[in-house]
Design a protein around this motif. Structure first.
Motif, short mmCIF file in Angstrom:
data_model
loop_
_atom_site.label_atom_id
_atom_site.label_comp_id
_atom_site.label_asym_id
_atom_site.label_seq_id
_atom_site.Cartn_x
_atom_site.Cartn_y
_atom_site.Cartn_z
N VAL A 179 0.85 -1.18 0.00
CA VAL A 179 0.00 0.00 0.00
C VAL A 179 0.89 1.23 0.00
CG1 VAL A 179 -1.94 -1.14 1.14
CG2 VAL A 179 -0.19 -0.03 2.53
N TYR A 180 0.36 2.31 -0.57
CA TYR A 180 1.20 3.50 -0.70
C TYR A 180 0.37 4.76 -0.53
CZ TYR A 180 -0.64 4.48 -5.39
OH TYR A 180 -1.46 4.79 -6.45
N GLN A 181 1.07 5.85 -0.24
CA GLN A 181 0.47 7.17 -0.18
C GLN A 181 1.46 8.15 -0.80
OE1 GLN A 181 -0.26 10.12 3.41
NE2 GLN A 181 -1.75 8.44 3.49
N LEU A 182 0.96 9.03 -1.66
CA LEU A 182 1.81 9.94 -2.42
C LEU A 182 1.61 11.38 -1.98
CD1 LEU A 182 1.30 8.56 -6.04
CD2 LEU A 182 3.36 8.30 -4.65
N ARG A 183 2.68 12.16 -2.15
CA ARG A 183 2.61 13.61 -1.98
C ARG A 183 3.43 14.26 -3.07
NH1 ARG A 183 0.41 15.48 2.77
NH2 ARG A 183 -0.02 13.85 4.31
N VAL A 184 2.94 15.39 -3.57
CA VAL A 184 3.67 16.21 -4.53
C VAL A 184 3.85 17.58 -3.91
CG1 VAL A 184 3.63 17.30 -6.79
CG2 VAL A 184 2.86 14.94 -6.54
N ASN A 185 5.11 17.96 -3.71
CA ASN A 185 5.43 19.23 -3.06
C ASN A 185 4.71 19.37 -1.72
OD1 ASN A 185 7.16 20.02 -5.12
ND2 ASN A 185 5.52 20.97 -6.29
N GLY A 186 4.65 18.26 -0.99
CA GLY A 186 4.05 18.26 0.34
C GLY A 186 2.54 18.15 0.36
N ARG A 187 1.90 18.16 -0.80
CA ARG A 187 0.44 18.10 -0.87
C ARG A 187 0.00 16.66 -1.12
NH1 ARG A 187 -2.49 22.02 -5.05
NH2 ARG A 187 -1.48 23.53 -3.65
N ARG A 188 -0.93 16.17 -0.31
CA ARG A 188 -1.44 14.81 -0.46
C ARG A 188 -2.05 14.63 -1.84
NH1 ARG A 188 -4.27 10.96 2.89
NH2 ARG A 188 -4.70 9.18 1.52
N VAL A 189 -1.73 13.52 -2.48
CA VAL A 189 -2.29 13.18 -3.79
C VAL A 189 -3.43 12.20 -3.58
CG1 VAL A 189 -1.84 12.13 -6.03
CG2 VAL A 189 -0.08 13.56 -4.94
N GLY A 190 -4.65 12.60 -3.96
CA GLY A 190 -5.80 11.73 -3.81
C GLY A 190 -6.24 11.61 -2.37
N ASP A 191 -7.34 10.87 -2.15
CA ASP A 191 -7.87 10.68 -0.81
C ASP A 191 -8.10 9.21 -0.49
OD1 ASP A 191 -9.99 10.13 -2.46
OD2 ASP A 191 -11.34 11.63 -1.62
N GLU A 192 -7.52 8.32 -1.29
CA GLU A 192 -7.71 6.90 -1.07
C GLU A 192 -6.83 6.40 0.07
OE1 GLU A 192 -8.20 4.37 -4.68
OE2 GLU A 192 -7.42 6.14 -5.68
N GLU A 193 -7.37 5.48 0.83
CA GLU A 193 -6.61 4.81 1.86
C GLU A 193 -6.34 3.37 1.41
OE1 GLU A 193 -5.42 6.49 4.20
OE2 GLU A 193 -6.71 8.27 4.24
N LEU A 194 -5.17 2.86 1.74
CA LEU A 194 -4.78 1.49 1.39
C LEU A 194 -4.77 1.26 -0.12
CD1 LEU A 194 -6.80 -0.47 4.11
CD2 LEU A 194 -4.48 0.42 4.26
N ALA A 195 -4.42 2.30 -0.88
CA ALA A 195 -4.24 2.14 -2.33
C ALA A 195 -3.00 1.28 -2.58
CB ALA A 195 -4.08 3.51 -2.99
N PRO A 196 -2.98 0.47 -3.63
CA PRO A 196 -3.95 0.39 -4.72
C PRO A 196 -5.09 -0.59 -4.49
CG PRO A 196 -2.07 -0.98 -5.23
CD PRO A 196 -1.78 -0.36 -3.90
N GLY A 197 -5.23 -1.11 -3.29
CA GLY A 197 -6.30 -2.06 -3.02
C GLY A 197 -5.84 -3.49 -3.19
#
Length: 244
Positions: free
Chosen positions: A180-198
């Motif tokens: 599972v992953y969580q992304l940020r671009v320039n400190g801003r959260r990308v998307g609102d999914e939890e436990l992506a990619p499922g």
């Protein structure tokens, strides 16, 4: 003054999603709902047009597909049989209606964006923690129901900077992970999914997400960061204390 249209399409969807970003269905299906102030009124015909620019929806020479006037009350899962779709553009589509009595109805427009339609368009490589670049962190300890200790390594934190000569007009981020992953671009959260990619059958397929990151990028240095954890791919699943 012209009389207002009685039968009006609304709630347009592509593949049952409103304005979907990043679909990989090569023959997507269009649907809409109907509004009419008259009890028992129905649809007589529909016409769907698809183009790569909104302004081209009224130019027959620039359409990807024109269904022509189709008689019937179908408004669910109308398949696209037009020119082959290509990866990543935004396609615009419009539906025009007449009612069951043959009187002109209303029209409505929507759009969808394709993602990566061909496997060879994935040119990225898998990345993760480099054990040669830094020693692994000391993992915390967790105990299973038998009292035995098992190690839970901390999530990997990945970071990469890259320059841009100017702020982009349009930018999309296609991402997936084993785990599972969580992304940020320039400190801003990308998307609102939890436990992506499922959850998926990792040996057969990996799901991926498409994100619009245009507003997060700027001219100069930019930073893409990710937190990567085990998830279902390599974590502890069920009662087995061993590492999956």
């Amino acid at each position: 003054m012209t009389a207002p249209a009685l039968l009006t399409p609304y709630g347009l969807t592509t593949e049952l999603r409103a304005e979907p970003l990043g679909i990989d269905e090569r023959r997507p299906r269009f649907s809409w709902r109907l509004a009419d102030s008259r009890r028992g009124a129905g649809q007589g015909t529909y016409r769907i047009r698809v183009a790569t620019a909104e302004r081209d929806l009224t130019d027959p020479a620039r359409l990807c597909w024109d269904s022509g006037e189709v008689r019937g009350d179908d408004s669910l899962h109308i398949g696209y049989p037009g020119a082959p779709l290509v990866s990543t553009p935004r396609y615009h589509w419009r539906v025009d209606l007449t009612d069951a009595a043959g009187r002109p109805g209303g029209s409505a427009q929507s759009w969808f964006e394709t993602a990566l339609l061909h496997a060879d368009e994935w040119t990225a490589a898998w990345i993760g923690r480099d054990p040669l670049a830094a020693p692994p962190m000391e993992p915390p300890q967790d105990h299973d129901r038998t009292g035995r200790t098992r190690d839970l390594p901390p999530p990997a934190q990945l970071r990469r900077s890259f320059p841009l000569a100017a702020r982009p007009v349009r930018a999309r981020l296609y991402a997936t992970a084993r785990g599972v992953y969580q992304l940020r671009v320039n400190g801003r959260r990308v998307g609102d999914e939890e436990l992506a990619p499922g959850w998926t059958e990792y040996g057969t397929r990996l799901l991926y997400q498409t994100h619009d990151v245009t507003g997060s990028l700027a001219a100069g240095e930019n930073v893409l960061a990710a937190v990567l954890a085990d998830g279902w791919y390599s974590g502890y699943v069920g009662f087995d204390p061993g590492r999956a």
